[in-house]
Every structure is written in structure tokens, then in C-alpha cells.
Write a protein that holds these residues in place. Structure first.
Motif, mmCIF file in Angstrom:
data_model
loop_
_atom_site.group_PDB
_atom_site.id
_atom_site.type_symbol
_atom_site.label_atom_id
_atom_site.label_comp_id
_atom_site.label_asym_id
_atom_site.label_seq_id
_atom_site.Cartn_x
_atom_site.Cartn_y
_atom_site.Cartn_z
ATOM 1 N N ALA A 1 -0.487 -0.884 1.885
ATOM 2 C CA ALA A 1 0.786 -0.382 2.411
ATOM 3 C C ALA A 1 1.610 -1.504 3.013
ATOM 4 O O ALA A 1 2.829 -1.596 2.816
ATOM 5 C CB ALA A 1 0.516 0.714 3.442
ATOM 6 N N ASN A 2 0.938 -2.375 3.794
ATOM 7 C CA ASN A 2 1.657 -3.487 4.410
ATOM 8 C C ASN A 2 2.273 -4.416 3.353
ATOM 9 O O ASN A 2 3.411 -4.865 3.470
ATOM 10 C CB ASN A 2 0.689 -4.265 5.315
ATOM 11 C CG ASN A 2 1.380 -5.464 5.968
ATOM 12 O OD1 ASN A 2 2.251 -5.296 6.807
ATOM 13 N ND2 ASN A 2 0.980 -6.660 5.569
ATOM 14 N N GLY A 3 1.501 -4.714 2.296
ATOM 15 C CA GLY A 3 2.028 -5.591 1.240
ATOM 16 C C GLY A 3 3.207 -4.976 0.507
ATOM 17 O O GLY A 3 4.193 -5.651 0.210
ATOM 18 N N LEU A 4 3.132 -3.661 0.248
ATOM 19 C CA LEU A 4 4.224 -3.005 -0.468
ATOM 20 C C LEU A 4 5.506 -2.991 0.361
ATOM 21 O O LEU A 4 6.608 -3.216 -0.162
ATOM 22 C CB LEU A 4 3.818 -1.575 -0.851
ATOM 23 C CG LEU A 4 2.717 -1.464 -1.910
ATOM 24 C CD1 LEU A 4 2.344 -0.010 -2.145
ATOM 25 C CD2 LEU A 4 3.192 -2.097 -3.221
ATOM 26 N N PHE A 5 5.397 -2.717 1.668
ATOM 27 C CA PHE A 5 6.589 -2.720 2.516
ATOM 28 C C PHE A 5 7.212 -4.108 2.567
ATOM 29 O O PHE A 5 8.437 -4.276 2.528
ATOM 30 C CB PHE A 5 6.240 -2.244 3.927
ATOM 31 C CG PHE A 5 6.248 -0.754 4.075
ATOM 32 C CD1 PHE A 5 7.433 -0.045 4.038
ATOM 33 C CD2 PHE A 5 5.059 -0.057 4.235
ATOM 34 C CE1 PHE A 5 7.437 1.335 4.166
ATOM 35 C CE2 PHE A 5 5.050 1.318 4.368
ATOM 36 C CZ PHE A 5 6.250 2.029 4.321
ATOM 37 N N GLU A 6 6.378 -5.121 2.662
ATOM 38 C CA GLU A 6 6.884 -6.499 2.717
ATOM 39 C C GLU A 6 7.635 -6.854 1.427
ATOM 40 O O GLU A 6 8.722 -7.440 1.468
ATOM 41 C CB GLU A 6 5.717 -7.468 2.952
ATOM 42 C CG GLU A 6 6.154 -8.927 3.063
ATOM 43 C CD GLU A 6 4.974 -9.864 3.269
ATOM 44 O OE1 GLU A 6 5.187 -11.092 3.246
ATOM 45 O OE2 GLU A 6 3.849 -9.354 3.444
#
Length: 865
Positions: free
Chosen positions: A55-60
Motif C-alpha cells: 500500500a505504501n509503495g502504491l501511494f508513493e
């Protein structure tokens, strides 16, 4: 968990295929599904998925993508606008260089200076390949070109051309882009001078030189900038070969979107494909006022290179996290692959047609239930497939037979349509197809005349049997099949000829069919028209094998077609006979009509000749009466000359008598000329039309008539000079007329105009300028011609009689009064047009003629004038 596909295992021996359908379903229900597949695997897979990291990678990536795209939008749009400004500046510089060629006013001695300026402009501005200078009236006065011959005072009329009219109206005109030799792009640039008499300079600009501007525009490392015209054609591109090939860019999505938005796309940076098919990011900007569009494109790989690097870093992290999930899933995968592979293999074999295949899986979950369903489905398919094969074989045989019958019928219809009025090829094709479709040996078509049958056609008949039937009318035996046809009008189907009563009774015709022709099985179908027998079609087999109902129906269909062909032939022959009779009647009617026309011509000619004879009577009577008086005067003159003292006559008396004689002789000459003129016009007026009517350019006929009349008038009166004015409508075009007759009308009216103008000139003096104008105008299916002079005009009482025969206002000896009458007959009676006159005494006279573009169908040889 256990699985098996081998017939020797316990599971194979208890496959559902060995039990009835009900037993299979019952066994599956008893076993049930002990453990859900979802509960076995979902907990472990959820545990190993790095939800937070993903999730963190996708938001970034998402936020970085938006920021990066906004930056690209701004840069691409700025590059497009800057490039558009450069192209506009390039064209404005050419416009500025062209501007100083419009400073000089036009005069006779300015041509050489303008030519020098034009040559200097071509040297200074390489983009201009041709320069044309047009005066204020729209006439081309000078043309200098790199690619063609120079021309001075060519006189080409550009007054209606948009590059003249638009330049005059808006001071500058940017023409559409066009391609010479379908390769090099060009544009027309026209500039009007500040002065009204300065005219317009028209330059043909080679847009290939814009490549120098476009090639200097850098868009990233591998991006391109190019220019597209309003029609979607490529104008400038760093790859000059694309421009020289006249590349059409209108099929690109970004070009269509920009043209729809007036040069700017609603989304400034959409993803699209370039001309090479490469995916690019693109932006556009309009180039005003040229209505061109500048496009700036950057490959997607280059634009999103930084984003791709970020994705790679994220992928490495996710890969590391996924390795643990893969290792953890190997244990479960081992337990899943076996049953699933068994299901796949079994389903593949069932799908390939091996419906006896059965799947044995003992897992106690959904996979075991799915295997049971596959086994049940295979059993049902095995049963239905056997029935389906039998149905397909039967249906294929039926379709094959139906197709053969339809093909045979189509061939017969083709012969009927290609041989109208001919029955022999139609009958032969019917027998051929009927025999072939029915599987017969040969066929015969008989025609019934009320007493016997005669052969109309045969197919594949044995030679010996054909020789016995040739040219012989058959009277059927009372017990024969043909006799039954005559009585019942029904189909006769003989299974075995040699078992029929007619054969056993020794009938010659039936024995000839069997013994000579070899026929054993026959079907005979009557040809009926309104239940009246007109013939039969019979097909024969040489073996005892009855015909099927469908085969008999085929023969019945052919009999119906034969009846239709016979009826059509009869109707066609009647139609031809009626046509011949009608043609003869029309010939008789035309002959009677010709005789009536000749009678009318003779009556009209007699009336015309009587009128002319009456007109000639007065001058001829004067000549006859004067001849006797002249004789007496001459005798008296001779006596006076011999003796001046006779009856007190003096020298003055001799002069008086001589003057009287001279005046009377001049009158004789005058009336003689008038009689000669009347006779000549009688010959012209009494003959039929001149030549054949044909489409002719009415403007050319009018121009020729003006020239003939003008030079004729100058020959009679060298001192007389008249100003000719022309206003010809180019749309008047071709008109179907008798050229010689219409020329005669124009000459009459123009000559009258010259005469009236000359008369007014004599009274008005040198201050008056005689003028004659001629104009044409298109009225759609008609053409209008106007001939106007500023002569003496026509009084109202004269106007009413103007077109009457033998009416003239000219002095005796100068006219016969037939010119306007003849003109009226030529225009109205011969061409179906109208002729009218407008006049104001002492001011003008104007004749108005209207002619139809196409003459009536009956006017084929020039009617009477």
C-alpha cells in the motif's frame, strides 16, 4: 487425500461411470465436502502478503506520477507554444519581405522596376519560388518564377480568385497548403498594397524550408516537433522525407483531437501513437493566422523514465517480500497441483471426445465434488453423442439431396433467362437435370396435340430406341401409362414396365421402351396449363428401382417450369408480332404526317410569295410607266439639240429636260435596287432552316456577329465609328441552336442598331458618341441575350408593327421590311424562344431575346424561317 486414474486401483473400480446416474449422485452426496478449500489456504496467503508495504509503495508511485505528469504538461505546452511562435515568425518575415513589393503604384513604366524588385526578392528569400504581381483590376501584370518561364502582361484574370479578393478585403491572404508533384509542400501568400492602385503581390512559398526551423527544436533526447496543416497533411518534420512523401497525419488521434479543438487539445498531454507507431506524450499549439498546428511529442519511455526507476525500486522490495510468500506456499501448492492436474487432464480428454474417461479424486473438498460432476457429464455426453452422429448423417444426406435439386433448378432458370423465345435448349437442360437428380438412365419430353404425343426433347436415350421414335407421333395404348396421363392428368409411377397390362398385351410403344430402350422403372409427370394437358416429362431407369416421393416432386417442379417457358415463348412471339404491326402503323402515321407538313409548307410558301409579289408590283409598275415617258423626253431632247429654235426651245430648256431625265432615271435605279433586294430576301425567307442544330457557345456566336457587323458598317461608312460594349456571362455556355440562323438574327439587330446610332449622330453632331452594347446571361434552362443602342429609338406606333412582314421605316430602296419579321420567326417559331423590344424615342432601343438551352425533340432539321 488420494487420487487415481488407473483402472486397477480401488478408486478406479468404484468410479461413478460404473453405476447408474442416480447411484453416482447419491454417492457424491454421502461423501460430501469435509473441508472447505477456502479455509485451508486463505489464512496462510494473507499472512505472507506484505499489505502495508504494498500500500505504501502504491501511494508513493501514485503521487509521484501526478507530480511528474504535471511537470511534463507544463514543459511540453511551453515547447509547443515556443515552436509555434518560431514558425509564425518565419512566415511573418516572408510577409514583411513581400510587403515592399506593393509600394509602387501601377504605371506603364513601372514594369521593369517591379521585375527587378521581384528578382531581388527571390534572391533574398529562398522560400519564395514564384512571385506574381496583379494590378488593382485583378489582371496579372508580372510573374517571376524559379520553376517556370517568367511572364509580363500575361493578362490572366484573377479578379475572382480568392488569393486576390481575400487579399484586397483583408490586406493579407494565407492560402491552404498544397503539394507540388504530391511531395513538396507549398503555400500561397498574397499581400495587398496600402494604396488602392498598388495591386496585390502573390507569392508561392516553399514550406520545405520550415524544416530548418523545426529541426532546431529539441524535445528531450528522442522527441520530435512537427507542423500539420488544417487538412491533416504534414508540412514540416525533422525527417524531411516524411514531408516530401506528402504524409497524411489525419489518422493520428492527437491530430484529430487538436483540429477539433482549434489547434489545442482538451487534455494537453494525452498518450497517443506517433507516425512510426511509437507511444508518445504529445502537446499542441495553434499557429495563427495560418490555421496550422504545432505538435511536440516525447516518447513515453523517456517521459516516464524517472517513474519507471521508482517502480523498479518498489518491485525489488516487493520481490523480496514475495519470496517468503512463495516459499511458504510451496507446501500448499504440492497438495493442490495433484488434484488440479488430474482434473485438467481428465477434462482435456473429455473435451477431445473420449467420453469414457473418468476422474478419481479423494480430497474431501470442492475438488472431489468437481471431479464427480465431470464424471457425470462424461456419461451423459457419451450417450447423447451416439444419437447425434446418427442425426447428422441423416441430415447431411437430406441437405446434399436438397442442394443438388436447387442447383438443377437454378441451371434451368439460367437457360430460360439466356434463351428467350427458344424452347429446345430449355427442354434439354430440364431433361438432363431431372435425369441426373433422380438417378435415372434417360429422359423424354413429349408434347400433346390432342391426338398423339411427339418428342420435344430427349436426353441420353439409347440410339436404337431414339431411331424408332424419331418423327413419329405416338397414339398411346389404352392400357399404357401415357393413356392414363391423358385420362386422369395425374402422375404415373410404373415400378416394373414388364408387369404392366400394356406390356403383357403386346403394346408396341411400351414394348419398345422396355425391349429396345431397356427401361424397367418409369415415372411420367403431366405438363398442365389450366388443367389442360400440353405434354409430359418421363424419366426411365434400366433397373427395377422405384423413384422416391422427393424425386417425383423434382420432376413435377420441372414440368411447371416447362409450362411457364412455353407460355412465355408464346407471349414473346405475340409481343414481337404486335410490335411489328405497331411499327408498320407508326411508319404509315409518319408518312401521313410528312404529307401534311408538305401541304402546310406549300400553303405558307404561296402566301409569302403572294405578299412579296404585291410589294414588287409598285416599283415594277413605276419602271414600266416611266419607260414610255423617258422615251418621249429623249425624242424631244434630240429635236432640241438639232435645232435650238424649234418651238422656242433654248439652251436652258435643254438643261431642264436633261435634269428631269436624270432625276427620273435615278428613281428608276432606286426602285430597281429595291425590287432586287425584295427578291433576294424572298429567296432567303422562303427556304427551310440552315443546316443542323447543335450545341454552340452563345458568347462566341455573339462575338463573331459583333465583329462581322462592325467591319461591314465601317466598310460602308469609313468615317462612322461606334463604341462596342460587351457583358458576356461565362455561365451562358452551350445552347442548342441553328448557328447560321441565330447569327442572321444577331446581324439584323446589330445592323439596325448601327443604323439608328448613325442617324442620331447625323442630327446630334460631334458631341454625340454612338454606342452599342451586347450582353448574355444564364437563366438556368434558358439564356438571355440583350442588344442595346443609343440611337433614335422607336415611336410607340412603330413599335406595335415592328415585327410585321414588309414593314419598314427606312427610306424607299434601303429596306424591305423583312429583317425583323425573319428574326422573329427564327427565334420564336424555329427555336421556341421569345423576342421583345424596349425603347425610348430619342434615347435608346434594346432587343431582348431568350432561347431555351435544348430545342424541342421535333426540331431536327431546321424548321421554316
Amino acid at each position: 487425500m488420494s487420487l487415481s486414474l488407473h483402472p486397477d486401483t480401488p478408486e478406479a473400480r468404484t468410479l461413478p461411470s460404473a453405476a447408474p446416474d442416480g447411484a453416482v449422485a447419491g454417492e457424491a452426496t454421502r461423501r460430501g465436502i469435509r473441508t472447505r478449500l477456502f479455509t485451508k489456504y486463505v489464512a496462510l496467503f494473507v499472512a505472507v502478503v506484505a499489505v502495508a508495504l504494498l500500500a505504501n509503495g502504491l501511494f508513493e508511485v501514485f503521487f509521484y506520477y501526478r507530480e511528474h505528469k504535471a511537470s511534463l504538461i507544463r514543459v511540453q505546452h511551453e515547447q509547443a507554444e515556443a515552436a509555434a511562435a518560431k514558425i509564425g515568425q518565419f512566415v511573418k518575415e516572408i510577409e514583411s519581405q513581400l510587403g515592399w513589393t506593393t509600394q509602387l503604384p501601377w504605371s506603364a513604366d513601372s514594369i521593369e522596376q517591379r521585375r527587378f524588385d521581384a528578382l531581388r526578392l527571390l534572391r533574398q528569400v529562398p522560400g519564395i519560388t514564384e512571385l506574381a504581381q496583379v494590378d488593382s483590376s485583378g489582371k496579372e501584370r508580372l510573374r517571376v518564377s524559379r520553376l517556370a518561364m517568367n511572364a509580363i502582361d500575361s493578362g490572366i484574370d484573377l479578379s475572382a480568385d480568392p488569393k486576390f479578393t481575400e487579399a484586397v478585403a483583408h490586406k493579407v491572404y494565407y492560402g491552404p497548403v498544397y503539394f507540388r508533384r504530391d511531395s513538396e509542400p507549398y503555400m500561397t501568400l498574397a499581400l495587398a498594397g496600402a494604396r488602392k492602385d498598388a495591386g496585390v503581390s502573390i507569392a508561392e512559398v516553399n514550406l520545405k524550408l520550415i524544416w530548418d526551423v523545426v529541426s532546431q527544436i529539441k524535445v528531450g533526447e528522442h522527441g520530435d516537433a512537427y507542423v500539420v496543416g488544417p487538412e491533416g497533411r504534414l508540412i514540416a518534420h525533422p525527417d524531411i522525407s516524411l514531408v516530401l512523401r506528402n504524409t497524411d497525419m489525419s489518422n493520428l488521434a492527437q491530430v484529430r483531437a487538436a483540429q477539433a479543438g482549434g489547434g489545442t487539445m482538451s487534455d494537453p498531454l494525452p498518450e497517443a501513437r506517433n507516425i512510426q507507431g511509437q507511444k508518445v506524450l504529445t502537446a499542441s499549439a495553434p499557429i495563427e493566422p495560418l490555421h496550422w498546428t504545432m505538435f511536440v511529442e516525447l516518447p513515453v519511455e523517456e517521459a516516464y523514465a524517472a517513474l519507471y526507476a521508482s517502480l523498479q525500486r518498489l518491485a525489488i522490495v516487493l520481490l523480496a517480500a514475495s519470496i517468503f510468500a512463495v516459499l511458504a506456499g510451496i507446501f500448499l501448492a504440492r497438495r493442490m497441483v495433484g488434484p488440479i492436474q488430474a482434473l485438467r487432464s481428465g477434462a482435456e480428454r473429455i473435451g477431445g471426445g473420449d467420453f469414457s474417461q473418468r476422474i478419481a479424486i479423494r480430497t474431501g473438498d470442492e475438488l472431489e465434488g468437481l471431479a464427480d460432476q465431470f464424471n457425470d457429464m462424461g456419461a451423459r455426453l457419451q450417450e447423447s453423442y451416439a444419437d447425434l452422429e446418427k442425426k447428422v448423417e441423416v441430415r447431411t444426406a437430406e441437405l446434399s439431396e436438397s442442394l443438388e435439386q436447387q442447383t438443377a433448378t437454378s441451371e434451368v432458370l439460367q437457360v430460360i433467362s439466356s434463351s428467350p423465345g427458344e424452347l429446345t435448349p430449355v427442354f434439354h437442360k430440364m431433361l438432363e437435370n431431372a435425369t441426373r437428380v433422380c438417378g435415372a438412365s434417360f429422359g423424354i419430353m413429349n408434347l400433346w396435340d390432342g391426338e398423339g404425343f411427339t418428342i420435344a426433347a430427349d436426353y441420353n436415350v439409347p440410339p436404337a430406341f431414339a431411331a424408332s421414335r424419331r418423327d413419329v407421333a405416338i397414339r398411346p395404348h389404352p392400357e399404357s401409362a401415357l393413356a392414363s396421363i391423358v385420362r386422369t392428368r395425374q402422375v404415373v409411377h410404373v415400378h416394373d414396365v414388364q408387369n404392366t397390362p400394356a406390356y403383357l398385351a403386346g403394346g408396341s410403344s411400351i414394348r419398345g421402351i422396355s425391349d429396345v430402350g431397356g427401361a424397367r422403372t418409369i415415372v411420367i409427370v403431366p405438363m398442365l396449363r389450366d388443367n389442360e394437358l400440353i405434354g409430359t416429362i418421363a424419366v426411365y431407369r434400366k433397373e427395377v428401382r422405384p423413384f422416391s416421393d422427393k424425386q417425383i416432386a423434382v420432376v413435377e417442379n420441372f414440368t411447371k417450369q416447362a409450362v411457364i417457358a412455353i407460355e412465355n415463348t408464346r407471349l414473346l412471339n405475340e409481343l414481337r408480332q404486335r410490335t411489328m404491326e405497331l411499327s408498320q402503323s407508326l411508319d404509315e402515321l409518319r408518312s401521313a404526317q410528312d404529307r401534311l407538313v408538305q401541304t402546310e409548307k406549300l400553303a405558307s410558301l404561296g402566301q409569302l410569295t403572294a405578299g412579296i409579289a404585291h410589294e414588287i408590283k409598285n416599283p415594277l409598275n413605276f419602271i414600266n410607266n416611266f419607260s414610255s415617258v423617258s422615251t418621249e423626253l429623249i425624242d424631244e431632247l434630240n429635236e432640241v439639240l438639232r435645232s435650238t429654235q424649234l418651238d422656242g426651245k433654248t439652251k436652258e430648256d435643254v438643261d431642264e429636260l436633261t435634269g428631269m431625265l436624270k432625276g427620273n432615271l435615278e428613281k428608276v435605279v432606286q426602285h430597281g435596287k429595291r425590287a432586287d433586294s425584295i427578291v433576294k430576301n424572298m429567296l432567303v425567307h422562303s427556304r427551310q432552316g440552315s443546316g443542323e442544330h447543335r450545341p454552340v457557345d452563345i458568347n462566341a456566336v455573339m462575338e463573331e456577329s459583333l465583329n462581322l457587323a462592325y467591319h461591314g458598317a465601317r466598310a460602308e461608312r469609313p468615317a462612322f465609328n461606334v463604341t462596342l460594349q460587351r457583358a458576356f456571362d461565362p455561365a451562358a455556355g452551350l445552347v442548342d441552336i441553328y448557328p447560321q440562323e441565330i447569327t442572321r438574327v444577331f446581324l439584323n439587330l446589330i445592323s439596325n442598331g448601327f443604323y439608328a446610332a448613325a442617324k442620331r449622330k447625323e442630327s446630334a453632331g460631334d458631341s454625340f458618341e454612338p454606342t452599342l452594347s451586347a450582353a448574355t446571361r444564364s437563366l438556368g434552362d434558358k439564356v438571355e441575350i440583350r442588344i442595346r443602342d443609343n440611337g433614335t429609338g422607336i415611336p410607340p406606333e412603330v413599335k406595335e408593327k415592328l415585327f410585321n412582314p414588309f414593314f419598314t421605316t427606312k427610306p424607299a430602296g434601303e429596306g424591305t421590311g423583312l429583317g425583323l419579321s425573319m428574326s422573329h420567326d427564327i427565334v420564336v417559331k424555329q427555336h421556341g424562344g421569345t423576342i421583345d423590344v424596349k425603347t425610348e424615342p430619342g434615347v435608346f432601343t434594346e432587343f431582348i431575346i431568350t432561347l431555351p438551352r435544348t430545342m424541342a425533340a421535333g426540331d431536327t432539321a431546321g424548321g421554316k424561317t
